[in-house]
Each structure stands twice: as structure tokens, then as C-alpha cells.
Design an enzyme around this catalytic site. Structure first.
Site, PDB file in Angstrom:
ATOM      1  N   HIS A   1     -84.539 -51.758-143.333  1.00 49.69           N
ATOM      2  CA  HIS A   1     -85.393 -52.160-142.225  1.00 49.69           C
ATOM      3  C   HIS A   1     -86.513 -53.036-142.769  1.00 49.69           C
ATOM      4  CE1 HIS A   1     -88.056 -49.048-143.744  1.00 49.69           C
ATOM      5  NE2 HIS A   1     -87.130 -48.129-143.545  1.00 49.69           N
TER       6      HIS A   1
ATOM      7  N   GLY B   1     -89.469 -52.446-143.498  1.00 48.28           N
ATOM      8  CA  GLY B   1     -90.234 -51.850-144.585  1.00 48.28           C
ATOM      9  C   GLY B   1     -89.608 -52.145-145.938  1.00 48.28           C
ATOM     10  N   HIS B   2     -88.285 -51.982-146.032  1.00 47.95           N
ATOM     11  CA  HIS B   2     -87.595 -52.324-147.276  1.00 47.95           C
ATOM     12  C   HIS B   2     -87.757 -53.804-147.609  1.00 47.95           C
ATOM     13  CE1 HIS B   2     -85.036 -48.766-145.977  1.00 47.95           C
ATOM     14  NE2 HIS B   2     -85.398 -48.421-147.195  1.00 47.95           N
TER      15      HIS B   2
ATOM     16  N   SER C   1     -85.234 -45.427-142.132  1.00 47.38           N
ATOM     17  CA  SER C   1     -83.803 -45.446-141.828  1.00 47.38           C
ATOM     18  C   SER C   1     -83.431 -44.297-140.906  1.00 47.38           C
ATOM     19  CB  SER C   1     -82.990 -45.362-143.129  1.00 47.38           C
ATOM     20  OG  SER C   1     -83.287 -46.441-143.983  1.00 47.38           O
TER      21      SER C   1
END
Length: 285
Positions: free
Chosen positions: A34, A36-37, A189
Site C-alpha cells: 500500500h 505506506g510501503h 495490508s
């Protein structure tokens, strides 16, 4: 972008990069990426010449009764996102590559001591032992100059920093602020596992954290009062089952005194249906 499946191939590729004087940045993930990753990858790209992302759902950090089989996976989607981000290497080994006997277990583990047994570690015994072990293995494989982790997993970040210090691993561990959805829920996730009703209810987590910060801004310093206010707020949402509300020293994760005297971290663990969500906020004044 190059997809690599084996340890030997990755080591060969990165050895060539180092021979050209390139610095290596690393983002370990369990996939189903997502924003953030991708923010972690962006940070790696800003600070290092070459960026490596691992995608591996690590069995040693899941207890037998936990959701290893249900953990979301979509490698083609992840690869597309990483290619669009301009990632250099993706390391996506299978279980047999990381744990050669095929059992998903190992006879040697890394244990971060008390940091692994408190807070989330008390709810999930051996979880952080599995995390530290696989991250140590990945550090040995990738040999990065810097590794990037999200601050949402606050205790995990503390465990990894302690491991690197204790084992004299030559890796600079960089914490990156939590990335949130427009309504404040931390990107995760596991959010994809929530029903529509539970997803709507989960915004109670950032609301509870904001309440705590507002009370601190207004002069509240009592740990007990802050804890009770957060619990009361979370209990307004009947779909959430509170598993833990902790206010700890922001550096050591030790229990705080009766009054706030320095920055403390508020750690939340709340279950919605079968999905456990965690979040954190550092209370500053």
C-alpha cells in the site's frame, strides 16, 4: 526493475552494485503493498543509490492459531506498484529458499529479550522472535547500508533497532512516520480483510489517539486519566474489541510513571472481527 527469487542471485546482483560504489537501501515487506510501503521505498530512493524490496510472508512470526494462510497476497499487483515506483530489485523467495528444510521453521532464532515479551509480545508470544530472526536473515542476505521501517509497527521498530545494536549489525535502521488513509486510519495490508462495517468502525483508533493528544495539549499529565479516556473512547465503537491500550516511554517502551514527564507512546491493539489492528501515537508536550 529486476525480480529475484534466490539468495545466490540477489547476492551476485548486489555485489556488482557495491563494486560500483553504490549504496544499498532495503525495505522488508510481507507484500500486499500500500502507499505506506511505497513511502518507505521512496525514502530508500532518496537516501540510497539502489533500493531493494523483499516480499516474503514469514511463517515464523505466526502462531498456529493465527492468520498465516489468510494473510493477503498478490505478487503481480505488488510488482506493478514497485515498477511504477522505480524500485531496482525485488527479492521474492519462497519458503524453501528462506527455510531450506521446507518446514518454515529454524533451529536458530534471534530473541530481543524483554522487548519481545512485553506489549504486543505478550499477546503474540514468539512473534517478535520470528520477526527478528527473518529480518536478521534478510540483513545478512542483502547487507544494506540503510533499512526502512514504518513507525506504525512501533514495537517492531524498537525490536529491530535493539537487535542491530546488540548484534553489531552494520545497518542504519530508519523509522518512517505512519502513512494514513484520508479518514486517519493507518495504512495496513490487514485493512483489506475488514468488512465494510468494520472498516468504517476502525476510524475510532485515530480518533482515540487524537483525543489523548488533545487532553495532553490541554494540560493533562495523569497516565491513568489518559488511559481511561482512550478506553472510554474506544468503547464507543461496539464493533471493536480492545486487546490492549498502553502508554509507554517513547524510547524504551518501559511502563511510564504515574505522570507524563517526557514523550510517551500510546499503543493501541483493537480487533475488528477476526482482524487485529494496531496503531501508535507519540504524545508530546
Amino acid at each position: 526493475m529486476q525480480l529475484i527469487r534466490t539468495i545466490s542471485d540477489l547476492r551476485t546482483a548486489l555485489k556488482a552494485e557495491r563494486s560500483r560504489g553504490k549504496s544499498i537501501g532495503f525495505v522488508p515487506t510481507m507484500g500486499y503493498l500500500h502507499i505506506g510501503h511505497l513511502t518507505l521505498v521512496k525514502n530508500s530512493q532518496q537516501h540510497c543509490d539502489v533500493s531493494v524490496v523483499s516480499i516474503f510472508v514469514n511463517p515464523t512470526q505466526f502462531a498456529p492459531n493465527e492468520d498465516l494462510a489468510q494473510y493477503p497476497r498478490d505478487l503481480p499487483r505488488d510488482l506493478k506498484l514497485l515498477e511504477e515506483q522505480g524500485c531496482d530489485y525485488v527479492f521474492a523467495p519462497d519458503v524453501n529458499e528462506m527455510y531450506p528444510d521446507g518446514s518454515g521453521k529454524t533451529s536458530t532464532y534471534v530473541d530481543a529479550g524483554e522487548l519481545s515479551s512485553i506489549l504486543m509480545g505478550a499477546l503474540r508470544p514468539h512473534h517478535f522472535r520470528g520477526v527478528a530472526t527473518v529480518v536478521s536473515k534478510l540483513f545478512n542476505i542483502v547487507q544494506p547500508d540503510k533499512a526502512f521501517f514504518g513507525e506504525k509497527d512501533y514495537q517492531q521498530l524498537a525490536v529491530i533497532k535493539r537487535m542491530v545494536t546488540d548484534l553489531n549489525q552494520p545497518v542504519d535502521v530508519v523509522g518512517v512516520p505512519t502513512v494514513r488513509e484520508p479518514d486517519g486510519l493507518a495504512c495496513s495490508s490487514r485493512n483489506s480483510l475488514l468488512s465494510a462495517q468494520d472498516r468504517a468502525a476502525a476510524v475510532i483508533l485515530p480518533q482515540a489517539m487524537q483525543l489523548a493528544q488533545t487532553l495532553v495539549d490541554q494540560g493533562e499529565r495523569s497516565i491513568a486519566a489518559l488511559h481511561q479516556a482512550v478506553v472510554d473512547k474506544l468503547q464507543q465503537e461496539s464493533r471493536g474489541e480492545i486487546e490492549a491500550v498502553d502508554i509507554c516511554d517513547a524510547e524504551t517502551l518501559a511502563e511510564t510513571a504515574e505522570q507524563l514527564t517526557a514523550a510517551a507512546v500510546l499503543l493501541l491493539t483493537v480487533r475488528f472481527g477476526k482482524t487485529r489492528l494496531i496503531d501508535q501515537h507519540v504524545l508530546r508536550f
